[in-house]
Each structure stands twice: as C-alpha cells, then as structure tokens.
Design an enzyme around this catalytic site. Structure first.
Site, PDB file in Angstrom:
ATOM      1  N   LYS A 116      -3.642  70.315   9.692  1.00 18.90           N
ATOM      2  CA  LYS A 116      -2.210  70.119   9.439  1.00 18.90           C
ATOM      3  C   LYS A 116      -1.415  70.148  10.743  1.00 18.90           C
ATOM      4  O   LYS A 116      -0.583  69.283  10.996  1.00 18.90           O
ATOM      5  CB  LYS A 116      -1.700  71.238   8.510  1.00 18.90           C
ATOM      6  CG  LYS A 116      -0.196  71.285   8.374  1.00 18.90           C
ATOM      7  CD  LYS A 116       0.268  72.371   7.450  1.00 18.90           C
ATOM      8  CE  LYS A 116       0.598  73.689   8.110  1.00 18.90           C
ATOM      9  NZ  LYS A 116       1.784  73.681   8.981  1.00 18.90           N
ATOM     10  N   ASN A 117      -1.684  71.152  11.570  1.00 19.62           N
ATOM     11  CA  ASN A 117      -0.858  71.320  12.765  1.00 19.62           C
ATOM     12  C   ASN A 117      -1.160  70.279  13.845  1.00 19.62           C
ATOM     13  O   ASN A 117      -0.445  70.206  14.842  1.00 19.62           O
ATOM     14  CB  ASN A 117      -1.019  72.734  13.335  1.00 19.62           C
ATOM     15  CG  ASN A 117      -0.339  73.767  12.452  1.00 19.62           C
ATOM     16  OD1 ASN A 117       0.344  73.413  11.493  1.00 19.62           O
ATOM     17  ND2 ASN A 117      -0.536  75.038  12.768  1.00 19.62           N
ATOM     18  N   CYS A 174      12.438  81.551   8.611  1.00 18.65           N
ATOM     19  CA  CYS A 174      11.488  81.370   7.515  1.00 18.65           C
ATOM     20  C   CYS A 174      11.205  82.741   6.913  1.00 18.65           C
ATOM     21  O   CYS A 174      11.840  83.731   7.283  1.00 18.65           O
ATOM     22  CB  CYS A 174      10.227  80.673   7.994  1.00 18.65           C
ATOM     23  SG  CYS A 174       9.161  81.691   8.950  1.00 18.65           S
ATOM     24  N   ARG A 209      13.026  81.768  13.591  1.00 22.25           N
ATOM     25  CA  ARG A 209      12.103  80.880  14.322  1.00 22.25           C
ATOM     26  C   ARG A 209      12.959  79.959  15.178  1.00 22.25           C
ATOM     27  O   ARG A 209      13.281  78.843  14.792  1.00 22.25           O
ATOM     28  CB  ARG A 209      11.228  80.084  13.353  1.00 22.25           C
ATOM     29  CG  ARG A 209      10.519  80.962  12.386  1.00 22.25           C
ATOM     30  CD  ARG A 209       9.050  80.829  12.204  1.00 22.25           C
ATOM     31  NE  ARG A 209       8.254  79.848  12.812  1.00 22.25           N
ATOM     32  CZ  ARG A 209       7.318  79.160  12.154  1.00 22.25           C
ATOM     33  NH1 ARG A 209       7.148  79.338  10.873  1.00 22.25           N
ATOM     34  NH2 ARG A 209       6.545  78.313  12.785  1.00 22.25           N
ATOM     35  N   ASP A 227      -1.952  82.667  12.541  1.00 21.96           N
ATOM     36  CA  ASP A 227      -2.171  82.000  11.247  1.00 21.96           C
ATOM     37  C   ASP A 227      -3.407  82.519  10.517  1.00 21.96           C
ATOM     38  O   ASP A 227      -3.657  82.141   9.374  1.00 21.96           O
ATOM     39  CB  ASP A 227      -2.285  80.479  11.442  1.00 21.96           C
ATOM     40  CG  ASP A 227      -0.926  79.827  11.683  1.00 21.96           C
ATOM     41  OD1 ASP A 227       0.104  80.504  11.515  1.00 21.96           O
ATOM     42  OD2 ASP A 227      -0.900  78.638  12.056  1.00 21.96           O
ATOM     43  N   ARG A 235       1.113  73.308   0.860  1.00 24.52           N
ATOM     44  CA  ARG A 235       1.631  72.760   2.117  1.00 24.52           C
ATOM     45  C   ARG A 235       0.507  72.580   3.137  1.00 24.52           C
ATOM     46  O   ARG A 235       0.562  71.672   3.949  1.00 24.52           O
ATOM     47  CB  ARG A 235       2.673  73.708   2.732  1.00 24.52           C
ATOM     48  CG  ARG A 235       4.013  73.687   2.038  1.00 24.52           C
ATOM     49  CD  ARG A 235       5.007  74.490   2.857  1.00 24.52           C
ATOM     50  NE  ARG A 235       4.821  74.199   4.262  1.00 24.52           N
ATOM     51  CZ  ARG A 235       4.897  75.088   5.253  1.00 24.52           C
ATOM     52  NH1 ARG A 235       5.212  76.324   5.005  1.00 24.52           N
ATOM     53  NH2 ARG A 235       4.700  74.727   6.493  1.00 24.52           N
TER      54      ARG A 235
HETATM   55  C1  UD1 Z   1       3.157  76.619  15.354  1.00 21.79           C
HETATM   56  C2  UD1 Z   1       2.357  76.388  14.089  1.00 21.79           C
HETATM   57  C3  UD1 Z   1       2.314  77.652  13.234  1.00 21.79           C
HETATM   58  C4  UD1 Z   1       1.835  78.846  14.063  1.00 21.79           C
HETATM   59  C5  UD1 Z   1       2.622  78.968  15.364  1.00 21.79           C
HETATM   60  C6  UD1 Z   1       2.064  80.046  16.295  1.00 21.79           C
HETATM   61  C7  UD1 Z   1       2.736  74.041  13.651  1.00 21.79           C
HETATM   62  C8  UD1 Z   1       3.366  72.992  12.783  1.00 21.79           C
HETATM   63  N1  UD1 Z   1       2.989  75.301  13.336  1.00 21.79           N
HETATM   64  O1  UD1 Z   1       4.497  76.915  14.945  1.00 21.79           O
HETATM   65  O2  UD1 Z   1       1.409  77.402  12.149  1.00 21.79           O
HETATM   66  O3  UD1 Z   1       1.978  80.022  13.315  1.00 21.79           O
HETATM   67  O4  UD1 Z   1       2.593  77.719  16.081  1.00 21.79           O
HETATM   68  O5  UD1 Z   1       0.761  79.761  16.613  1.00 21.79           O
HETATM   69  O6  UD1 Z   1       1.973  73.733  14.547  1.00 21.79           O
HETATM   70  N2  UD1 Z   1       9.736  80.504  20.206  1.00 21.79           N
HETATM   71  C9  UD1 Z   1      10.944  80.699  20.829  1.00 21.79           C
HETATM   72  N3  UD1 Z   1      11.753  79.619  21.040  1.00 21.79           N
HETATM   73  C10 UD1 Z   1      11.378  78.354  20.665  1.00 21.79           C
HETATM   74  C11 UD1 Z   1      10.145  78.164  20.040  1.00 21.79           C
HETATM   75  C12 UD1 Z   1       9.336  79.265  19.820  1.00 21.79           C
HETATM   76  O7  UD1 Z   1      11.306  81.814  21.181  1.00 21.79           O
HETATM   77  O8  UD1 Z   1      12.146  77.402  20.908  1.00 21.79           O
HETATM   78  C13 UD1 Z   1       8.847  81.672  19.954  1.00 21.79           C
HETATM   79  C14 UD1 Z   1       8.593  81.937  18.472  1.00 21.79           C
HETATM   80  O9  UD1 Z   1       9.602  82.731  17.915  1.00 21.79           O
HETATM   81  C15 UD1 Z   1       7.253  82.624  18.516  1.00 21.79           C
HETATM   82  C16 UD1 Z   1       6.549  81.954  19.684  1.00 21.79           C
HETATM   83  O10 UD1 Z   1       7.561  81.322  20.439  1.00 21.79           O
HETATM   84  O11 UD1 Z   1       7.402  83.990  18.807  1.00 21.79           O
HETATM   85  C17 UD1 Z   1       5.514  80.918  19.290  1.00 21.79           C
HETATM   86  O12 UD1 Z   1       6.072  80.010  18.366  1.00 21.79           O
HETATM   87  P1  UD1 Z   1       5.640  78.470  18.347  1.00 21.79           P
HETATM   88  O13 UD1 Z   1       4.339  78.314  19.050  1.00 21.79           O
HETATM   89  O14 UD1 Z   1       6.769  77.638  18.817  1.00 21.79           O
HETATM   90  O15 UD1 Z   1       5.455  78.201  16.796  1.00 21.79           O
HETATM   91  P2  UD1 Z   1       5.654  76.834  16.038  1.00 21.79           P
HETATM   92  O16 UD1 Z   1       5.387  75.686  16.945  1.00 21.79           O
HETATM   93  O17 UD1 Z   1       6.933  76.864  15.272  1.00 21.79           O
END
Ligand code: UD1
Length: 419
Positions: free
Chosen positions: A22-23, A116, A121, A306, A398
């Site tokens: 999925k990711n 979420c 997030r 995850d 999902r």
């Molecule tokens: C992706 C995965 C999700 C997984 C997560 C962490 C997808 C579609 N989803 O989510 O399944 O749980 O990686 O491995 O691939 N952060 C910030 N600012 C930002 C973005 C992120 O502070 O702009 C922080 C988040 O709060 C978190 C960390 O960075 O603590 C990692 O998040 P991130 O890797 O961005 O997660 P997603 O890409 O949303």
C-alpha cells in the site's frame, strides 16, 4: 457497516502470499501526475486506499483503470489542481498530489489532512521542503495553496527533521522537474521511498543516492510515464508472521522481501520463533509461549511503527513482561485498551507500553480504531477463547487485501458480517 466475527482459539498454519505494498503504490500513483501519458503499475493490491486514490486522480482529470492487479493511469487530460477536504479526510496520503501538481502544473491546492486516531500528523516538512525549492505556499482556510509563480521551481537544499516518509516522497516529486539542482538530507529510506526514487529514475529523472539519506536531484524538463511493479507489502507480510507467533502456529509468507523485514524478524526470533528465510519467503513457527521482548520503534531500517500493534498483541500472551516504546507516534496506543477488553494487561505511561503476558485471552466485542490496530485485534481474536467481534473493519480494508480469505486459508475461523 461490516464487522468480523472470529472464533478462537485456533493455530494458524500454512502458506500465504504477500500482496503489493500500500505505502509503495500510493506515491507511485501520485508520480503519474508528473507526466502526460499513460502510466502502468503492476502488482497493485485491491485496497480501499488504492480505490480512494484512483477517485482523487479521476477528479483531477486522469482516467484510472484497475484490472486484476494492473493499474493504468492516463494523465493526458488533467484539468484540476484541487484535492478537496472531503477527499483528503478519507485518506491522508492524498497530500501526495501536492508536489507533483506543483511541479507539473505550477500550482496545487490541497486540503490539510488534519490529525488521525492516534494524534496530530503535521505536514510542515512537506511545505517547508517545497518552499526551500522556490515554491510560494500559503496555508489558509484549511488548504495548502502552492505555486511556482509561473515558472519552474528553482531547486534548493532542505534537511528533513525528523525523517519523514511522506515529506521525502512529496518534496522529491516536486524537485524532479525543477530548473536547478536539489539536495535533500536526512531523507527517509523506507523501501517504499526507494521504490519511488527508482521509478522516477526509470521515468527519466536524474537522482543520485537511491536508498541513502541524501538525495541529489538535477531537475529535468520532462519525464516519461511511470512503469513499475509494486514491491511486496512488508507490513502485510509481517502481520501474517506475527499471526503465527500469536497462535503458536507455523506460517510461510511467499512473494515477500525478507530483507525489508530484518528488524521484525529479529524481534520474532527474540520472542522464541523459528525463522526460515529464502530469497522471497519467510517461515515463522513457534512452540510454546512467546518470550517477552523490549521493542522500540524507529524509522527504517529500525522496527516499524506499523508493526507495533501486532507485536503488542503477541506480547500480551508472552511468558513475562514486555515493553514497547513508540518513538514515531508517541500516542499510537489506541489498540492497548481494546486488547485489555480481551483480558490483556497493558499499562501506558507516555510513549512506553508495559505488557504483562497473560495465560489466556477471552473473546469480547472490540473496535478497530485504525488500520494496524485492527490487525492486532484480529490476531488477538484468533488466540482468545470464544467469539470476538470486531467493529469498524473498514479500517482494515484500507490496507489489507482480502484479509479474511487469506487468514481463513491458514485455518482462521473468521467471517465478515454486514449490519
Ligand atoms: C508513513 C506511512 C505510515 C507509517 C509512517 C511512519 C504511508 C502512506 N504511510 O506515513 O503507514 O506509519 O510513514 O513509518 O506511507 N512529521 C512531521 N512533519 C511532517 C511530516 C511528518 O513532524 O511534515 C513527523 C510525524 O509526526 C512522525 C514522523 O515525522 O512523527 C514520521 O512521519 P512520516 O514518515 O511523515 O509518516 P507518513 O508519511 O505520514
């Protein structure tokens, strides 16, 4: 709304095949917006999130078709740059269209995803990264409005802090068509990010550093359509292996990539599982109670957040006390209270869960609170005595393709009912 009814206890055994990740597929779908033409993606899992993303691309003017596991996306008639709230609230990954639309169309308007089930997030790194490349970005009335002011982005340098899967993918996609060079530091190196890097290179992008934390991107004027086979889903595969540990079973996952699961396999071994690995399969078996463990989530190649809920389910029936520290999403513990409804003994103190293993779990009605939490509840249901009903299984749809069919083939007694 659908729910699952599970009868336990059972011992899961047999062979199951991993679906595409999925990711990995979602950013590849977004990358199709970087070109005008027909992108082709194979090994696409039949998931609700994939269909939701197809609807979003269709709304932008693309024509998506999924036949079996082959997805074609025709982007020759993109007429909109807007990802509305009604859509983004269904799936946070919709924010992935921000970078490609900005790069290809010079403008994008995407709703802020919001939080979420397990807390905030943010997308500040997506926004700041694109600003560093020359984008003008306003966040007003719940929308991110990004423009490149009538010209191509200039490129630039940006360091992600913390490492972010989504921001790395999004900013990289905005950089590949820039009129200049970009250096991105502390990039996420999850296999799904690396697949996107490789897909973009394959389409004509100039990117150095695939699989490392520093990416150097020399913008090009145009890309060819995306043509990729999606990598196996390491989280789905890991969930089936964890199901073997949970039920004292013996499960082989085929068509997976064991190299992507090293941290999980180390934890399963520490819990007393026997692990047998081939090039594209993993067998996990265990006799007796799992051993308690100490788990800390980290970005890849560390232990994936995850997989945290599923391992907590196993720890709840381990022979002693385990600790799980969640460093990525400190509040990602909604499954703990639901596991306790089945008789688990779990205490949460900040970002640390202490799990005292119990001898038996007993079936009860529980709620799926998010995608991976629901997987943990299904595993626990197989171990619990009697009937466990799990509400809100739309969460699990999902991210898991035909999960009840796959688990039933391993001996799980599980049925979907619509109420
Ligand atoms: C992706 C995965 C999700 C997984 C997560 C962490 C997808 C579609 N989803 O989510 O399944 O749980 O990686 O491995 O691939 N952060 C910030 N600012 C930002 C973005 C992120 O502070 O702009 C922080 C988040 O709060 C978190 C960390 O960075 O603590 C990692 O998040 P991130 O890797 O961005 O997660 P997603 O890409 O949303």
């Amino acid at each position: 709304m659908d729910k699952f009814i599970i009868e336990g206890p059972v011992r899961l055994e047999g062979t199951v095949s991993a679906s595409g990740a999925k990711n990995a597929v979602l950013p590849l779908m977004a990358a199709s917006l970087l070109t005008s033409g027909v992108s082709t993606i194979s090994n696409v899992p039949g998931l609700r999130d994939v269909r939701t993303f197809m609807m979003l691309l269709d709304m932008l003017g693309a024509k998506c078709e999924l036949v079996d596991d082959l997805l074609t996306i025709d982007t020759t008639r993109i007429h909109s740059i807007v990802a509305p709230y009604d859509h983004v609230k269904k799936m946070r990954a919709s924010v992935y269209v921000l970078g490609p639309l900005l790069a290809f169309k010079g403008e994008s308007l995407v709703s802020l995803p919001g939080g979420c089930a397990w807390g905030p997030r943010p997308v500040n790194l997506h926004i700041e990264g694109m600003k560093a490349l020359g984008a003008e970005i306003d966040v007003t009335e719940g929308y991110i409005h990004a423009t490149s002011r009538g010209k191509r982005l200039s490129g630039g340098s940006y360091r992600f802090e913390p490492s972010s899967v989504g921001a790395t993918c999004n900013v990289m996609m905005s950089a590949v068509l820039a009129d200049g060079v970009t250096e991105l530091q502390n990039c996420a190196i999850e296999p799904e990010v690396t697949q996107l890097v490789e897909a973009l290179i394959d389409a004509g992008a100039k990117i150095e550093g695939a699989g490392t934390t520093t990416l150097k991107i020399e913008g090009v004027e145009s890309l060819n359509p995306i043509n990729q086979r999606v990598i196996p889903d390491r989280i789905e595969a890991g969930t089936f292996l964890t199901a073997a540990a949970m039920t004292r079973g013996d499960v082989t996952v085929e068509n997976c990539c064991p190299d992507h699961m090293t941290a999980l396999l180390d934890i399963l071994k520490a819990m007393g599982c026997d692990i047998e690995i081939t090039e594209d399969s993993v067998r996990c078996s265990i006799s007796g109670k799992p051993t308690p463990v100490e788990v800390v989530t980290h970005p890849y190649p560390g232990f994936a957040t995850d997989m945290q809920a599923q391992v907590m389910a196993v720890a709840s029936v381990a022979d002693g006390t385990s600790h799980i520290t969640e460093t990525i999403y400190p509040d990602r513990f909604t499954h703990a209270a639901e596991l306790c409804r089945l008789g688990a003994e779990i205490r949460i103190d900040g970002a640390i869960a202490t799990i005292d293993g119990v001898d038996v779990l007993n079936g009860a009605p529980v709620m799926a609170t998010d995608l991976r939490a629901s997987a943990a509840m299904v595993l626990a249901g197989f171990t619990a005595n009697g009937e466990t009903s799990i509400e809100r299984v739309y969460h699990i749809d999902r991210g898991y393709e035909r999960i009840e069919e796959k688990l039933a083939a391993l001996g799980g007694v599980i049925r979907r009912v619509n109420e």
